[in-house]
Write a protein that holds these residues in place. Structure first.
Motif, mmCIF file in Angstrom:
data_model
loop_
_atom_site.group_PDB
_atom_site.id
_atom_site.type_symbol
_atom_site.label_atom_id
_atom_site.label_comp_id
_atom_site.label_asym_id
_atom_site.label_seq_id
_atom_site.Cartn_x
_atom_site.Cartn_y
_atom_site.Cartn_z
ATOM 1 N N ARG A 31 11.365 8.439 6.932
ATOM 2 C CA ARG A 31 10.950 8.687 5.552
ATOM 3 C C ARG A 31 10.608 7.377 4.850
ATOM 4 N NH1 ARG A 31 8.473 11.616 1.780
ATOM 5 N NH2 ARG A 31 9.489 11.551 -0.253
ATOM 6 N N LEU A 32 11.433 6.373 5.045
ATOM 7 C CA LEU A 32 11.188 5.069 4.423
ATOM 8 C C LEU A 32 9.879 4.481 4.917
ATOM 9 C CD1 LEU A 32 12.431 2.883 2.557
ATOM 10 C CD2 LEU A 32 13.488 1.900 4.598
ATOM 11 N N ASP A 33 9.612 4.605 6.199
ATOM 12 C CA ASP A 33 8.388 4.051 6.768
ATOM 13 C C ASP A 33 7.148 4.751 6.233
ATOM 14 O OD1 ASP A 33 7.290 2.154 8.781
ATOM 15 O OD2 ASP A 33 6.501 4.007 9.638
ATOM 16 N N ILE A 34 7.220 6.061 6.070
ATOM 17 C CA ILE A 34 6.095 6.828 5.520
ATOM 18 C C ILE A 34 5.783 6.359 4.098
ATOM 19 C CG2 ILE A 34 5.409 9.117 4.692
ATOM 20 C CD1 ILE A 34 6.941 10.273 7.120
ATOM 21 N N LEU A 35 6.834 6.166 3.300
ATOM 22 C CA LEU A 35 6.638 5.754 1.912
ATOM 23 C C LEU A 35 6.139 4.316 1.815
ATOM 24 C CD1 LEU A 35 9.759 7.456 0.304
ATOM 25 C CD2 LEU A 35 7.366 8.132 0.069
ATOM 26 N N LEU A 36 6.579 3.450 2.726
ATOM 27 C CA LEU A 36 6.059 2.087 2.736
ATOM 28 C C LEU A 36 4.565 2.076 3.081
ATOM 29 C CD1 LEU A 36 8.952 0.135 4.479
ATOM 30 C CD2 LEU A 36 8.047 -0.321 2.188
ATOM 31 N N ALA A 37 4.163 2.899 4.026
ATOM 32 C CA ALA A 37 2.741 2.989 4.378
ATOM 33 C C ALA A 37 1.926 3.521 3.200
ATOM 34 C CB ALA A 37 2.567 3.887 5.600
ATOM 35 N N ARG A 38 2.497 4.475 2.478
ATOM 36 C CA ARG A 38 1.801 5.030 1.306
ATOM 37 C C ARG A 38 1.636 3.968 0.233
ATOM 38 N NH1 ARG A 38 4.435 9.214 -3.036
ATOM 39 N NH2 ARG A 38 2.639 9.389 -4.422
ATOM 40 N N LEU A 39 2.700 3.198 -0.032
ATOM 41 C CA LEU A 39 2.607 2.146 -1.043
ATOM 42 C C LEU A 39 1.607 1.083 -0.609
ATOM 43 C CD1 LEU A 39 3.610 0.838 -3.667
ATOM 44 C CD2 LEU A 39 5.381 -0.306 -2.308
ATOM 45 N N ARG A 40 1.625 0.732 0.648
ATOM 46 C CA ARG A 40 0.688 -0.276 1.151
ATOM 47 C C ARG A 40 -0.754 0.164 0.921
ATOM 48 N NH1 ARG A 40 1.346 -4.171 5.805
ATOM 49 N NH2 ARG A 40 3.367 -3.179 6.148
ATOM 50 N N ALA A 41 -1.018 1.453 1.158
ATOM 51 C CA ALA A 41 -2.368 1.971 0.949
ATOM 52 C C ALA A 41 -2.747 1.953 -0.530
ATOM 53 C CB ALA A 41 -2.467 3.386 1.508
ATOM 54 N N LEU A 42 -1.790 2.252 -1.403
ATOM 55 C CA LEU A 42 -2.071 2.307 -2.839
ATOM 56 C C LEU A 42 -2.361 0.928 -3.426
ATOM 57 C CD1 LEU A 42 0.594 4.912 -4.057
ATOM 58 C CD2 LEU A 42 -1.891 5.206 -4.041
ATOM 59 N N VAL A 43 -1.702 -0.103 -2.919
ATOM 60 C CA VAL A 43 -1.880 -1.443 -3.492
ATOM 61 C C VAL A 43 -2.899 -2.267 -2.712
ATOM 62 C CG1 VAL A 43 0.480 -1.435 -4.371
ATOM 63 C CG2 VAL A 43 0.002 -2.502 -2.156
ATOM 64 N N GLN A 44 -3.522 -1.671 -1.687
ATOM 65 C CA GLN A 44 -4.506 -2.394 -0.879
ATOM 66 C C GLN A 44 -5.632 -2.883 -1.799
ATOM 67 O OE1 GLN A 44 -3.758 -2.906 2.151
ATOM 68 N NE2 GLN A 44 -5.556 -3.314 3.385
ATOM 69 N N PRO A 45 -5.914 -4.173 -1.810
ATOM 70 C CA PRO A 45 -6.947 -4.698 -2.706
ATOM 71 C C PRO A 45 -8.351 -4.394 -2.208
ATOM 72 C CG PRO A 45 -6.116 -6.443 -1.320
ATOM 73 C CD PRO A 45 -5.290 -5.212 -0.993
ATOM 74 N N ALA A 46 -9.284 -4.546 -3.098
ATOM 75 C CA ALA A 46 -10.683 -4.412 -2.702
ATOM 76 C C ALA A 46 -11.050 -5.557 -1.763
ATOM 77 C CB ALA A 46 -11.579 -4.438 -3.944
ATOM 78 N N PRO A 47 -12.083 -5.374 -0.936
ATOM 79 C CA PRO A 47 -12.488 -6.444 -0.007
ATOM 80 C C PRO A 47 -12.724 -7.763 -0.732
ATOM 81 C CG PRO A 47 -13.645 -4.415 0.501
ATOM 82 C CD PRO A 47 -12.898 -4.166 -0.784
#
Length: 202
Positions: A105-121
């Motif tokens: 569960r923790l890993d899924i949420l970390l991946a979700r947060l990483r995707a949300l804060v991913q900067p523009a190129p």
């Protein structure tokens, strides 16, 4: 008289054999419990990085509703995983399954947060989150190695416990099976973070 001595010798041999089996089982159990303790230590290091990441992102990005919700869920999942770790040190199968579920569960949420804060190129992640994610990736790597070490020690213990003649005495001596620990196939294979000056490992 000779028969009596022979009988005593047989009893002595059985007793010595049982003592040797007991000692070997005890040593192997101590080995896998020590490996589990080392895994607990690496997990707690990971949880410290998760808390730092959550606090940093909350200060800078919580105004975004999606990110705010993700951070709240992540903080709760981190607490649940930390609590599950506390009870896992004795190698109880049920507790280890709870730990595995909490980690997934923790890993899924970390991946979700990483995707949300991913900067523009071409842009750097805000608030040096890229550097924090790299620290988390390094901590996850150490957790994966510690988990493999535990599973190897547990496998060696189980193999000896189930071999003859140890299997005849393991139950009577109270040596149960050492459960394997699986965090799921996707865990610890985090996506890469864009390279930028503020993202480099400290």
């Amino acid at each position: 008289m000779g028969a009596l001595f022979a009988f005593a010798a047989v009893l002595l041999a059985i007793g010595l054999g049982a003592a040797l089996i007991h000692g070997r089982l005890a040593a192997l159990r101590l080995r896998y419990l020590a490996a589990l303790k080392r895994l607990e230590t690496t997990l707690r290091r990971r949880y410290d990085f998760v808390m730092t990441l959550t606090e940093t992102a909350w200060r800078h990005l919580a105004q975004d509703q999606q990110i705010g919700e993700a951070l709240t869920e992540l903080a709760l999942a981190r607490e649940a995983a930390s609590l599950a770790t506390q009870g896992a040190a004795q190698g109880d199968a049920l507790t280890l399954r709870e730990l595995a579920r909490a980690e997934e569960r923790l890993d899924i949420l970390l991946a979700r947060l990483r995707a949300l804060v991913q900067p523009a190129p071409g842009q750097a992640p805000p608030a040096n989150l890229g550097g924090l994610f790299l620290e988390l990736d390094d901590a996850a790597h150490h957790v994966a190695l510690a988990r493999l070490a535990y599973n190897e020690a547990a496998r060696d213990y189980n193999a000896y416990r189930d071999s003859f003649p140890a299997l005849l005495l393991a139950g009577a001596f109270g040596y149960g099976e050492a459960p394997p620990l699986d965090f799921g196939g996707a865990l610890f294979r985090a996506p890469s973070v864009p390279d930028c000056p503020t993202c480099r490992r400290r």
